[in-house]
Design a protein around this motif. Structure first.
Motif, short mmCIF file in Angstrom:
data_model
loop_
_atom_site.label_atom_id
_atom_site.label_comp_id
_atom_site.label_asym_id
_atom_site.label_seq_id
_atom_site.Cartn_x
_atom_site.Cartn_y
_atom_site.Cartn_z
N THR A 31 0.83 -1.20 0.00
CA THR A 31 0.00 0.00 0.00
C THR A 31 0.87 1.25 0.00
O THR A 31 0.60 2.21 -0.73
N SER A 32 1.93 1.25 0.80
CA SER A 32 2.83 2.40 0.85
C SER A 32 3.54 2.61 -0.49
O SER A 32 3.73 3.75 -0.92
N HIS A 47 2.26 1.81 -3.40
CA HIS A 47 1.22 2.39 -4.26
C HIS A 47 1.05 3.88 -3.96
O HIS A 47 0.87 4.69 -4.89
N ASP A 48 1.08 4.23 -2.69
CA ASP A 48 0.94 5.63 -2.30
C ASP A 48 2.07 6.50 -2.87
O ASP A 48 1.89 7.71 -3.06
N LYS A 49 3.21 5.89 -3.12
CA LYS A 49 4.36 6.59 -3.72
C LYS A 49 4.39 6.42 -5.24
O LYS A 49 5.39 6.67 -5.88
#
Length: 93
Positions: free
Chosen positions: A81-82, A84-86
């Protein structure tokens, strides 16, 4: 089989079952992110050393993808998820 051998065998089976649940966190190449962005993200999100992040980034660039972390689904889902957030393309296999 004596009793001690049965206990040892049971423990070996339990350890084998635990280790088969490992998954791969894979990052894919794209035409958007810079090398520096990918390297810095792998260091921050996955806890890579600079050298490890650089090597993974080159593999992503030349091979199209790289397994950047191995672990249980629960361990990897937050990292995915992190990533993807980046704005990195990643999934758990």
């Amino acid at each position: 089989m004596n009793w001690d051998t049965e206990i040892l065998h049971q423990e070996e089976v339990e350890v084998l079952e635990e280790s088969t649940d490992l998954r791969n966190l894979v990052v894919y190449n794209d035409d958007v992110n810079t090398f520096d962005h990918v390297i810095n993200t792998l260091i921050k999100v996955c806890g890579h050393s600079v050298e490890q992040a650089e090597q993974c980034t080159w593999l992503i660039h030349y091979k199209g993808k790289c397994t950047v972390k191995v672990g249980s689904f629960e361990e990897l889902s937050g990292m995915c998820t992190s990533l993807h957030d980046k704005d990195l393309s990643a999934d758990i296999q």
